[in-house]
Write an enzyme that holds these catalytic residues in place. Sequence first.
Site, PDB file in Angstrom:
ATOM      1  N   HIS A  60       0.989  -1.128   0.014  1.00 50.83           N
ATOM      2  CA  HIS A  60      -0.483  -0.130   0.352  1.00 50.83           C
ATOM      3  C   HIS A  60       0.923   1.406  -0.069  1.00 50.83           C
ATOM      4  CE1 HIS A  60      -3.008  -2.955   2.097  1.00 50.83           C
ATOM      5  NE2 HIS A  60      -2.949  -2.711   0.470  1.00 50.83           N
ATOM      6  N   GLU A  63       1.744   3.614   3.197  1.00 47.06           N
ATOM      7  CA  GLU A  63       2.306   3.035   4.688  1.00 47.06           C
ATOM      8  C   GLU A  63       3.483   3.103   4.591  1.00 47.06           C
ATOM      9  OE1 GLU A  63       0.868  -0.481   4.449  1.00 47.06           O
ATOM     10  OE2 GLU A  63      -0.996  -0.017   4.306  1.00 47.06           O
ATOM     11  N   HIS A 153       3.976  -3.109   6.864  1.00 42.70           N
ATOM     12  CA  HIS A 153       2.364  -2.254   6.428  1.00 42.70           C
ATOM     13  C   HIS A 153       2.321  -1.483   7.437  1.00 42.70           C
ATOM     14  CE1 HIS A 153       0.089  -3.995   3.398  1.00 42.70           C
ATOM     15  NE2 HIS A 153       1.476  -5.405   3.615  1.00 42.70           N
ATOM     16  N   GLU A 217       1.675  -5.483  11.322  1.00 47.88           N
ATOM     17  CA  GLU A 217       1.188  -4.095  10.879  1.00 47.88           C
ATOM     18  C   GLU A 217       1.779  -3.246  12.530  1.00 47.88           C
ATOM     19  OE1 GLU A 217      -0.910  -2.814   9.103  1.00 47.88           O
ATOM     20  OE2 GLU A 217      -1.692  -4.365   8.755  1.00 47.88           O
TER      21      GLU A 217
END
Length: 339
Positions: A60, A63, A153, A217
């Site tokens: 993405h 990010e 991410h 994450e």
Amino acid sequence: MKGSRLDEFLELSRQYPWHLAPFTELLADGTRAEVWDTGVLCLEAASPGARDIVISCGIHGNETAPIELCERLLQQLVSGSLKCRQRLLLIFGNPAAMNAGVRELEENLNRLFSGAHAGGQSRERQRAAALEGYVSRFFEARAGTERLHYDLHTAIRPSLHEKFAVYPFTHGAPYRRSQLAFLQAAGVNTVLLSQGPTSTFSYFSAHEFGAHAFTLELGKVRPFGENDPARVKAMTDCLAALVSTPGWQPPAVDLSRMRVFDVSQEIIKQSSHFRLNFSKDVPNFTPFEPGALLATDGERHWCVQSSEEAVVFPNAGVAVGQRAALMVTPVRLSETQLI
């Protein structure tokens, strides 16, 4: 390495976001650095250890903390301040979305793997197919190694547990203590167990190549230049140790310090009428009481079904047919689930 084009590899990839002609350079320590495409760099150590490592970021485009982490790691390897002692595939996933400062241009790239890219011609679908090919090429180059894939991410929302990992569905195989130990050493003490096949990048590597793979994450989305490297130092240090030190192992995992969650519900957006029944500011892992209304989609309603469920990845703006939220419950891993 003075004068190397690899010094500005990310900048070069962003300059040519959809295709970069392959080229090869030799690093000072004898590592062969092969650029396979824009954002795709394979480092072949002169005498590699027994690990084949994929580190990906920027799937993405907005990010940015993982992108900056990987760029720092690459600069250390190119300069020689960090020695490459394993085979490493470094991937900056979506340079065009990075340039636009957006999560995606047309489609969510992290929902297009394991063949999900078929049936369309968007740029992200083409990129997913290409990345599958590069990961296949990398892992298939040799057998008998420990295969690893860490897909880095940051989340759209803040989180009650800042850093967390999604452990791809194992199809009944036990969870790995060694990988939980790596996560813990890297500052990740929260793990979400996936309960079915998905079309994420990490599941692709896990399912197709038996890699120990995770979606990681590492905090909240921020613009380039606004990330504090100290917040991801533990992850940076552990990745550097993996790449530079054959045989490196983190300290044994302390399961009493690990928070483990299981998926209880998957909320799928079914139409343009879909609505989440809570604020856009609700952090990941916010708990809801039994019976609480979570979302509506016309006549369809989702409510809390267990004694308590927490929400992860809520996003009403996803495309129709995609996951708009996960509801999770805390669990404990038993000895029979671990190896």
